[in-house]
Design an enzyme around this catalytic site. Structure first.
Site, mmCIF file in Angstrom:
data_model
loop_
_atom_site.group_PDB
_atom_site.id
_atom_site.type_symbol
_atom_site.label_atom_id
_atom_site.label_comp_id
_atom_site.label_asym_id
_atom_site.label_seq_id
_atom_site.Cartn_x
_atom_site.Cartn_y
_atom_site.Cartn_z
ATOM 1 N N ASN A 461 0.826 -1.232 0.185
ATOM 2 C CA ASN A 461 -0.038 0.056 -0.159
ATOM 3 C C ASN A 461 0.902 1.288 0.161
ATOM 4 O OD1 ASN A 461 -2.585 1.752 0.765
ATOM 5 N ND2 ASN A 461 -1.250 2.127 2.395
ATOM 6 N N GLU A 462 0.871 2.039 -1.208
ATOM 7 C CA GLU A 462 1.397 3.397 -1.299
ATOM 8 C C GLU A 462 2.980 3.321 -0.931
ATOM 9 O OE1 GLU A 462 -2.652 5.932 0.192
ATOM 10 O OE2 GLU A 462 -0.824 5.857 1.538
ATOM 11 N N CYS A 463 3.388 2.119 -0.982
ATOM 12 C CA CYS A 463 4.893 2.516 -0.926
ATOM 13 C C CYS A 463 5.722 3.191 -1.935
ATOM 14 C CB CYS A 463 5.562 1.102 -0.470
ATOM 15 S SG CYS A 463 5.048 0.207 0.733
ATOM 16 N N SER A 516 -0.091 -0.576 -4.613
ATOM 17 C CA SER A 516 -1.228 0.471 -4.748
ATOM 18 C C SER A 516 -1.245 1.859 -4.229
ATOM 19 C CB SER A 516 -2.649 -0.271 -4.290
ATOM 20 O OG SER A 516 -3.734 0.467 -4.448
#
Length: 863
Positions: A461-463, A516
């Site tokens: 997530n968002e890394c 994502s």
């Protein structure tokens, strides 16, 4: 305390399992080790009763050593717990039948996190990953009679803080609340394979747990056991399903002529069989079979989520050695990511049909995971299916959920976007940690791959966006470019090599997505390719109306914050002096801090008139949140097929808090959740002002086209109709297009926008009615009259039916009663002038108490 026990994927003896009359002497036996546990602080002497599965915090709470961590400011005083070591211990004996088995395995389905396991004072296991399943042979350590099992939990802070100290640079971890934990700037969560949200998040507390958080048991077996069954669906369509049943077996000796069969339990039909010579060790046997005209699994709203039960049996010399049943939905599920004229598509194709994904992001239901009961899981998944969702995204800062969660998603047709457990951080993914991550991925991909609901696996997530777009890379580069290169190399190895290799090997038909949001490797996400997290509304402070302008191929995150409703607030902040959003208690339960409070106030006062008091503020905050997300969902659906998904942040909470959730920690639905139900219906009738024209879009998720009557009215708030239009319209299958367009000026006839609202009603030929109200300005610009509301209450089974009537148009009518367990069929609804709405309220309150506590709130009357 009730606990949710993950299904033990080991054999259970059942009379009549095989029609051949095979003997059952060799079937594995299981003994749960959940009784008689005690625990203590390692450096102290007092022992206390413990609950397993459980965690230290809940055991301390049960023994009245600490107060409720979620109440008022109690969390602050509990930060010492994660800096201590803890010891758990129990005694057990085995039956003679188990002792006679050739093999005894000690199995932990989950240990949180750094744990040394001792059996009769011999260390048999050193665990270091909360997400892995641990199994060790212990036959040589078991005694006849009493056995002592001890688990020593090392403080995750004491284990990982030295790793932080040893590095000349530090990995970003934006949501790690190290300061709240007394660690200053030491963001140590990146070193532990443990749920990230335990270290805090912008909606959650910092409560770093330890414990035996999932079941533990002894498994006794001889000759052979089934370790895993993978139902690989090689080809699926309406005509046939071509399946390979891969059965993984362990054998403690060579076994010639073993027979592996797969049976449809519903019919008793043997679907396929394969004879094999088993060698000592691990064996793979594949049983191929075909099902003609299979009953396909469909997502919520498109059809029946049919599930088969396939039983794998292994026999030798007419003796049943083991049996294992898997519940499987047969379906073809693909993510279509390919070039088109606008960029790259990103959508789900189910059984050959494009599906618009409607749903939310899901986080764990509690900071203390063993407290999540089957009832809570059921309410959570039903709260998704009941509002027409067909997808939940299991977010990467929580956990790979219990089997029961995915069982429910299978049953209710809820597709799952499954993140690997990495979120908003960069990780030192090399050497032993990378191998630990690989084994974690193997464990969970194998465990979940038979679930029909799994739509895709996502690396994190968002890394990537955080590294490239949030300034993380630049901050590290200021220290030394070599550090940047090393961290990015670790990132690429983790998400572009290791994890996709695991998915390809162990779930070859499942789509893998590196991050994502994501579009391309090494680039920030965008609007024309892949998925998008859209946060300009909220974090970016742009107007809510921008939801109508922004585009994406798949909106996998967006959201708007609100506090819980007043009855929920009183449960964790009961003192009147707490009833201010800037009180010490309310700020402690607002992890976005003053920044988030300021955003709520700014948006509220920009869109609505000023509320008169604290309760009115909470109520109006709910309507604000609901209106905002309704606007977003309708916009996203109107964009179909350019956009093919809308997953708002978020479906639930892990503690009582101000957050983006549409349901609070106690399960109460906010306005957003009620509004999402209508916005997610199979047909959406959506008015929108585009330039000078008012348009009405008909959006359909149905497989077949339909038709019906569409009525559009421009109405004053007293019921006077300014403009009335109706016509028969066609609604195409799986489509979005305008079915009405006219200059707004012609419809208003010189009436001011603030004096009217737009009412659209579509009556389908099936008789089902879809309606929507639309406002031509901000809510503070609407000249809502004061409204008189009346109620009529009559008893029904399980509660009461409340009929609410209004003399004029009533905006966002909210029913509440003083019952924490009450359930409402609808809420925050509009009432047409001189109209009424019937609401079923499920409650155990006697009618006198119900009538006394019944309260109605209406936006018209709250300014």
């Amino acid at each position: 305390m009730k606990h949710i026990f993950m299904k033990l994927k080991t054999a259970i003896i059942a009379v009549g399992l095989l029609s051949s009359g095979a003997l059952f002497a060799s079937v594995p036996l299981v003994k749960n080790l959940h009784e008689g546990w005690k625990f203590k602080q390692a450096r102290l002497t007092n022992w206390y009763p413990a609950t397993v599965p459980g965690v230290v915090h809940t055991d301390l709470l049960q023994n009245k050593i600490i107060e409720d961590p979620f109440f008022r400011l109690n969390e602050r005083g509990l930060q010492w717990i994660d800096k201590e070591d803890w010891i758990y211990e129990t005694h057990f004996t085995l039956t003679a039948d188990m002792e006679q088995k050739e093999n005894l395995d000690l199995v932990f389905e989950g240990l949180d996190t750094y744990a040394d396991v001792y059996l009769n004072e011999v260390c048999v296991l050193k665990a270091d990953n909360m997400f892995r399943r641990w199994s060790v042979p212990v036959k040589q350590h078991i005694k006849e009679g009493d056995n002592v099992l001890k688990v020593y939990f090392h403080s995750p802070v004491k284990v990982d803080a030295p790793k932080w100290d040893a590095l000349p640079y530090h990995y970003p971890a934006s949501n790690d609340q190290s300061e709240n934990g007394g660690l200053l700037d030491k963001k140590i969560s990146v070193f532990a394979r443990k749920a990230g949200y335990h270290y805090g998040w912008d909606w959650g507390p910092r409560l770093v747990t330890s414990g035996i958080w999932r079941p533990v048991y002894i498994r006794a077996w001889s000759d052979s056991r089934i370790d895993d069954v993978f139902i690989e669906q090689k080809q699926v369509n309406a005509s046939k399903a071509v399946i390979a049943g891969h059965v993984e077996l362990s054998a403690d000796k060579d076994i010639n002529g073993a027979l592996v069969t797969i049976t449809d339990e519903a019919t008793g039909k043997v679907l396929g069989k394969q004879q094999a010579d088993l060698k000592k060790g691990t064996n793979q046997v594949t049983v191929d079979f075909t099902i003609n005209k299979p009953k396909l699994w469909w997502s919520n709203g498109l059809g029946d989520p049919h599930l088969y039960r396939f039983r794998a049996d292994v026999t030798a010399d007419k003796e049943l050695l083991d049996s294992k049943t898997e519940r499987v939905g047969i379906r073809s599920l693909k993510v279509i990511h390919q070039p088109d004229k606008d960029g790259h598509t990103f959508y789900i194709e189910l059984n050959g049909r494009p599906v618009f994904a409607k749903g939310a992001n899901y986080i764990p239901c509690d900071n203390f995971l063993p407290r999540v009961t089957p009832e809570i899981y059921k309410k959570t998944i039903l709260a998704a299916s009941d509002v027409n969702m067909n997808m939940l995204r299991v977010w990467g800062g929580g956990i790979y959920e219990n089997d029961f969660f995915y069982d429910l998603c299978d049953e209710h047709g809820i597709m799952v976007w499954q993140d690997f457990m990495f979120a908003c951080s960069m990780y030192p993914a090399e050497g032993e940690l990378l191998e630990n991550i690989r084994q974690e991925a193997i464990d969970n991909v194998k465990r979940l791959r038979n679930h029909a609901c799994i739509a895709l696996w996502c690396g994190n997530n968002e890394c990537q966006d955080a590294w490239l777009g949030w300034g993380w890379r630049g901050e590290i580069e200021k220290q030394n470019k070599a550090y940047v290169d090393k961290i990015w190399a670790q990132y690429l190895q983790q998400y572009h090599v290791t994890l996709p290799e695991v998915v390809k090997e162990y779930a070859p038909e499942t789509f893998y997505w590196p991050s994502s949001p994501f579009a391309f490797e090494g680039e920030v996400s965008g609007t024309t390719d892949g998925d998008r997290h859209y946060w300009s509304v909220w974090h970016g402070k742009v107007p809510i109306s921008d939801y109508d302008k922004e585009k994406s191929r798949f909106f996998s995150e967006y959201g708007f914050q609100s506090f819980p409703e007043f009855e929920s607030v009183k449960r964790y902040a009961p003192d009147p002096e707490d009833w201010d959003i800037r009180s010490e208690v309310m700020m402690s339960h607002q992890r976005g801090g003053e920044h988030a409070n300021g955003l709520i106030e700014t948006y509220l006062l920009n869109e609505y008139k000023k509320p008169r008091d604290f309760q009115a503020f909470l109520y109006m905050n709910h309507v604000l949140q609901g209106d905002a997300i309704k606007t977003a969902i309708e916009s996203h659906r109107r964009q179909m097929p350019y956009n093919m998904g809308t997953l708002f942040w978020q479906h639930n909470d892990c503690w009582p808090v101000a957050s983006w959730a549409s349901r609070d920690y106690y399960g109460r639905w906010k306005a957003q959740h009620y509004y999402a139900r209508k916005a997610f219906e199979d047909i959406l009738i959506s008015p929108i002002l585009e330039g000078d024209d008012l348009k009405v879009y008909a959006v359909s998720d149905r497989m077949k086209g339909t038709s019906g009557k569409l009525q559009l009215q421009v109405c004053r708030f007293d019921g006077t109709v300014v403009h009335d239009w109706n016509k028969s319209v066609s609604v195409l299958a799986n489509d979005s297009r305008a079915c009405f367009s006219a200059p707004l000026a012609e419809l208003l006839k010189d009436t001011a926008r603030g004096e009217v609202y737009v009412r659209v009603v579509y009556t389908d030929k099936s008789g089902k009615v879809y309606d929507n109200n639309y406002y031509l300005g901000k809510q503070k610009e609407m000249n809502y009259p004061k409204v008189n509301l009346t109620t009529d209450v009559r008893p029904i089974q399980g509660g009461y039916e409340v009929t609410v009537a209004a003399d004029k148009f009533a905006r966002a009518v909210f029913i509440s009663i003083a019952d924490n367990e009450s359930v409402y069929s609808d809420n925050y609804f509009d009432i047409q002038p001189k109209g009424h709405v019937k609401v079923q309220v499920m409650t155990q309150l006697p009618i006198e108490e119900f009538n006394k506590s019944l309260k109605l709130t209406c936006l018209n009357n709250e300014f």
